[in-house]
Design an enzyme around this catalytic site. Sequence first.
Site, mmCIF file in Angstrom:
data_model
loop_
_atom_site.group_PDB
_atom_site.id
_atom_site.type_symbol
_atom_site.label_atom_id
_atom_site.label_comp_id
_atom_site.label_asym_id
_atom_site.label_seq_id
_atom_site.Cartn_x
_atom_site.Cartn_y
_atom_site.Cartn_z
ATOM 1 N N SER A 120 30.554 5.353 57.503
ATOM 2 C CA SER A 120 29.660 6.111 56.643
ATOM 3 C C SER A 120 30.493 6.972 55.685
ATOM 4 O O SER A 120 31.406 7.686 56.107
ATOM 5 C CB SER A 120 28.778 7.013 57.509
ATOM 6 O OG SER A 120 27.983 7.796 56.669
ATOM 7 N N GLY A 121 30.186 6.856 54.399
ATOM 8 C CA GLY A 121 30.916 7.640 53.395
ATOM 9 C C GLY A 121 32.160 6.937 52.882
ATOM 10 O O GLY A 121 32.909 7.505 52.089
ATOM 11 N N THR A 175 28.006 1.722 49.406
ATOM 12 C CA THR A 175 26.890 1.696 48.460
ATOM 13 C C THR A 175 27.408 1.810 47.026
ATOM 14 O O THR A 175 26.920 1.114 46.141
ATOM 15 C CB THR A 175 25.915 2.847 48.784
ATOM 16 O OG1 THR A 175 25.579 2.744 50.162
ATOM 17 C CG2 THR A 175 24.671 2.772 47.959
ATOM 18 N N ASN A 194 28.240 12.041 54.847
ATOM 19 C CA ASN A 194 28.020 11.561 53.480
ATOM 20 C C ASN A 194 26.750 12.205 52.942
ATOM 21 O O ASN A 194 25.716 12.187 53.603
ATOM 22 C CB ASN A 194 27.875 10.020 53.530
ATOM 23 C CG ASN A 194 27.693 9.413 52.156
ATOM 24 O OD1 ASN A 194 27.652 10.116 51.153
ATOM 25 N ND2 ASN A 194 27.577 8.091 52.119
ATOM 26 N N SER A 203 23.999 9.224 52.438
ATOM 27 C CA SER A 203 24.253 8.179 53.438
ATOM 28 C C SER A 203 23.073 7.208 53.525
ATOM 29 O O SER A 203 21.920 7.629 53.618
ATOM 30 C CB SER A 203 24.481 8.849 54.794
ATOM 31 O OG SER A 203 24.769 7.872 55.745
ATOM 32 N N SER A 204 23.406 5.914 53.436
ATOM 33 C CA SER A 204 22.340 4.906 53.572
ATOM 34 C C SER A 204 21.956 4.849 55.043
ATOM 35 O O SER A 204 22.801 4.573 55.899
ATOM 36 C CB SER A 204 22.835 3.539 53.121
ATOM 37 O OG SER A 204 23.615 3.655 51.969
ATOM 38 N N GLY A 208 29.274 0.367 58.997
ATOM 39 C CA GLY A 208 30.462 -0.121 59.685
ATOM 40 C C GLY A 208 30.435 0.297 61.148
ATOM 41 O O GLY A 208 29.502 0.953 61.613
ATOM 42 N N GLU A 244 30.712 2.163 64.439
ATOM 43 C CA GLU A 244 30.562 3.603 64.668
ATOM 44 C C GLU A 244 30.948 3.959 66.094
ATOM 45 O O GLU A 244 30.472 3.313 67.032
ATOM 46 C CB GLU A 244 29.115 4.045 64.410
ATOM 47 C CG GLU A 244 28.798 4.160 62.923
ATOM 48 C CD GLU A 244 27.450 4.777 62.633
ATOM 49 O OE1 GLU A 244 26.712 5.079 63.586
ATOM 50 O OE2 GLU A 244 27.135 4.935 61.439
HETATM 51 N N1 LIG Z 1 34.818 4.074 44.009
HETATM 52 C C1 LIG Z 1 34.469 5.331 44.118
HETATM 53 N N2 LIG Z 1 34.839 6.207 43.189
HETATM 54 C C2 LIG Z 1 34.513 7.503 43.269
HETATM 55 N N3 LIG Z 1 33.819 8.034 44.290
HETATM 56 C C3 LIG Z 1 33.399 7.207 45.261
HETATM 57 C C4 LIG Z 1 33.710 5.819 45.229
HETATM 58 N N4 LIG Z 1 33.179 5.267 46.298
HETATM 59 C C5 LIG Z 1 32.562 6.266 46.985
HETATM 60 N N5 LIG Z 1 32.686 7.425 46.375
HETATM 61 C C6 LIG Z 1 32.177 8.762 46.799
HETATM 62 O O1 LIG Z 1 31.916 8.705 48.155
HETATM 63 C C7 LIG Z 1 30.548 9.007 48.422
HETATM 64 C C8 LIG Z 1 30.038 8.130 49.554
HETATM 65 O O2 LIG Z 1 29.967 6.813 49.128
HETATM 66 P P1 LIG Z 1 28.834 5.825 49.631
HETATM 67 O O3 LIG Z 1 27.524 6.474 49.606
HETATM 68 O O4 LIG Z 1 29.000 4.580 48.867
HETATM 69 O O5 LIG Z 1 29.274 5.619 51.104
HETATM 70 P P2 LIG Z 1 28.692 4.565 52.119
HETATM 71 O O6 LIG Z 1 29.834 3.767 52.605
HETATM 72 O O7 LIG Z 1 27.578 3.828 51.480
HETATM 73 O O8 LIG Z 1 28.192 5.498 53.263
HETATM 74 P P3 LIG Z 1 26.933 5.286 54.189
HETATM 75 O O9 LIG Z 1 27.302 4.272 55.216
HETATM 76 O O10 LIG Z 1 26.733 6.617 54.774
HETATM 77 O O11 LIG Z 1 25.811 4.847 53.335
HETATM 78 C C9 LIG Z 1 29.824 8.738 47.129
HETATM 79 O O12 LIG Z 1 28.685 9.514 47.012
HETATM 80 C C10 LIG Z 1 30.863 9.097 46.116
HETATM 81 O O13 LIG Z 1 30.864 10.477 45.912
HETATM 82 MG MG LIG Z 2 25.611 3.736 51.769
#
Ligand SMILES: Nc1ncnc2c1ncn2[C@@H]1O[C@H](COP(=O)(O)OP(=O)(O)OP(=O)(O)O)[C@@H](O)[C@H]1O
Ligand SMILES: [Mg+2]
Length: 1053
Positions: free
Chosen positions: A107-108, A112, A157, A160-161, A386, A388
Amino acid sequence: MESALTARDRVGVQDFVLLENFTSEAAFIENLRKRFKENLIYTYIGSVLVSVNPYKELEIYSKQHMERYRGVSFYEVSPHLYAIADNSYRSLRTERKDQCILISGESGAGKTEATKKILQYYAVTCPASDQVEMVKDRLLQSNPVLEAFGNAKTLRNDNSSRFGKYMDVQFDYRGAPVGGHILNYLLEKSRVVHQNHGERNFHIFYQLLDGGEEELLRRLGLEKNPQQYPYLVKGHCARVSSINDKNDWKVVRKALSIINFNDNDVEDLLSIVASVLHLGNVQFAADEQGNAQVTTENQIKYLARLLGVEGSILREALIHKKIIAKGEELVSPLNLEQAAYARDALAKAVYGRTFSWLVNKINKSLSYKFPGWRSTTVLGLLDIYGFEVFQHNSFEQFCINYCNEKLQQLFIELTLKSEQEEYESEGIAWEPVQYFDNKIICDLVEEKFKGIISILVRALPKANSVSLQSLDFFLHRHKLADQKTRKSLGREEFRLLHYAGEVTYSVSGFLDKNNDLLFRNLKETMCNSENPIVNQCFERTELTDKKRPETAATQFKNSLSKLMEILMSKEPSYIRCIKPNDSKQAGKFVEVLIRHQVKYLGLMENLRVRRAGFAYRRKYEVFLQRYKSLCPETWPVWDGRPHDGVAVLVKYLGYKQEEYKMGRTKIFIRFPKTLFATEDALEIRKQSLATKIQAAWRGFHQRQKFQHMKHSAITIQSWWRGTLGRRKAAKKKWAVETIRRFIKGFIYRNYPRCAENEYFLDYIRYSFLMSLKRNLPRNVLDKSWPTPPPSLCEASQLLRQLCMQNMVWRYCKRINPEWKQQLDQKVIASEIFKDKKDNYPQSVPRLFLDTRLVHEDINAKVLQALGSETIKYAVPVIKYDRKGYKARARQLLLTQTAVFIVEEAKIKQRIDYANLTGISVSSLSDNLFVLHVHCEDNKQKGDVVLQSDHAIETLTKMAMSADKVDNVNINQGSIKFTVGQGKEGIIDFTSGSELLIAKAKNGHLTVVSGPSGFPPHLCSPSSHLQAQDCSVSCVTALSSWIQNSYITFIGSI
Ligand SMILES: Nc1ncnc2c1ncn2[C@@H]1O[C@H](COP(=O)(O)OP(=O)(O)OP(=O)(O)O)[C@@H](O)[C@H]1O
Ligand SMILES: [Mg+2]
């Protein structure tokens, strides 16, 4: 990638397969760290992309970057999401094979974000049309809506999705996105009713309260303050500075309209969102029997309106439980705890089902409008949680980790399969790879009857954790479960040995979450809802269906197995996301955390599988193209087959047998060091090649420059020559015309002025005047004058006169009084003697002096005798006696009144001017002259015969002093004169060779004049007269000029 092979020392290798020490986790992490520090967040493991969340905006997602990756070979550019996206897209288009991109990570970690960036890449780079633009918009805009309903702020996050998402994008035969479909997995519904400290409910609740217009909130019976809603404040952080709910609300509202939601849909949807909040506010109190009673009637009213149900039915449904046993309905009241459970279950069910409805609705708006009309290909994007591992791992972790286990299985299978296929197709012997086969764990979870999910299904809904004995029993007997493991577990725990590591799960709450129970009467109430969405979410068939509903785990297992099928039918690409720190900070690389993720993402395993055989493989064409310069035989062009070229090349480079293998279309290099050595050689070679290319280029450039200059020079030359030629021709033409006019003019010169001669005549005039201007006489003596043309004779004459007048005037202006006096005398002399006396011309160049005797030459007694008379002129003379003509030296003095003849100290004779009747001279060149005196005066002795060497001067002065200019007589032959008392003397003049004055026999005085001219001693003129610019020649010339024409003029000045 090839181009950056050389930068490996500084920024690490771009592909982990090129790590020399590929089994070392430390080397792996060090490589990640090196790259992360350089903002290089992407690295490959073969075709798998490892991405580290930078937690800052990097300038690598611009349109220019997208263009850079578009249609370019994977290994030609540095690792990037876009390379993976483009590679999949190209495979999809060229091989027409469905693709999928699996994005996983903690997560984070950025899953997404990665999904969104890939979608943006397709939106920008894929072909467009109006229809396609709409689909692109909907694909992109589905994200904010899904995120509003399915994402929440967690500790890890802010966005977070809380659900798994698989999105298919459909492409038509042109490669344009024409449709899409979304599958959602396992929404974390429990968040609707409960959030951990520091976390929030789903975004939509806060967005609605913060951004919703007053009127909307009033209709929904909501207040702006989230603190009013217990469902929103469990985590004690309803407001977060990093989240702008108001703005996000606007984005979501706009997105909803783009994805085809009309106002009614939105109103119905928001009514459900509001109803969840109202449900959270429903409170119960126990009556005397301990049965729960609703105490918040107001909320029931709102709920009834929002959900479109009968208020009383809903109230009753919330505090009763209906069971159907043996065809009979049994209704029993609920106690407080049960009522709260029922209320929360309803909130979760309503929200959860609405979320699924939302996904379906989005799917409808994304659906391809012409299915079957033209075949489409599909590219899937899987954004799923992923692995956990927490302190306390519950049902959700179990599902998530099971999902990851399945994905890992798929990954290993597909990677090994594709590796094996590649080896086979290349004709290279496959060497079996040792890897951890996680089938045993997958089986443990999903096996029919024996698997954990089956056991959970069999467990009674009312069973608590303690009754999960069969699970306990089963797990303890598993072959991987050793004695030590068993001993370390608690009573309510079980441990799974996942591919990524051990995870201990707590069974507490497992069954509840799995059964996801909603009492029948609540279901019935919802089935009767007039809210169209709720109505669709709760189907009546559920009520009549005798079968027990599928538990959450079973549903999940089934949807996963469908997902696996979907993924298996596609060609996968992988993006593994890593989170560098827990504090969401840019540039912070926490090694412990990363090591943990490297482990749980199975990256080392990935690498090991990928590196099992060969570290590097490339098509012969590509390999040869890059390295051909290293071998003289292949450089610059290899004419034969690329395979043979590579064989020659590697032989030349000295590759050992065990270092490489030649496949059918590719070369396989076993060790990175072999590749690096080749790369280093290329780097050195490049230097010399670059020099050669530079030299060639410079030569070429200079040649081009020279050609250009030459061309310019020729152009200028030809232009200039043309100009000169034209000028010359014009000049010639002019000359010809002029000559022609001249000739004509000449022919007609004597005609009256007419067209034929006017130019000629003008020219003649002009040239005469111009030549006159250049050749004007310089002084009065210069007699030259250009000959005028006939037509200008008169003008020339006038001009000549004017010129002469001008010169004279100028001359006269310059002369001083002395010189004027001299000239006056000369003029008088001229008047008297010119052309009359032979020796006059000799006198002309001689200056007339003021006197010929200075003061001392005259005796003092004479001077005394003269008294007041002043001597104006004195000259020695010879006096001839009147009788014997004896010559006696005397001085002749002229005063203002008389002429004095002086002998030493004695004035011998005074002749007053009044008595001077005349002066006679001969016409010859003698210097004799006679002064005729009035004879009636007795004192007078008669006329005086005198001789002076300066006769002309003396006589001129005398005539002027006595005012007797008109009385000077010039006689031919002889002069008569009176001697006194009436007697007469005669002087005869004759010419001879020598001057002679003597008394002749006849008593006359005979004068034989000598040759004309002054005696030699008198030839040099005296110059005591200091005329500053006077010269003898000038005087001579002037006098002659005076004689000629301007005497009158001068006289008048
Ligand atoms: N390529 C990137 N460039 C800049 N910032 C990023 C990038 N990827 C992620 N981030 C930062 O990290 C934060 C978390 O990313 P994201 O929401 O995609 O995580 P996630 O893997 O989808 O987490 P979750 O499993 O909780 O949904 C984003 O809100 C953004 O601020
Ligand atoms: Mg996500």
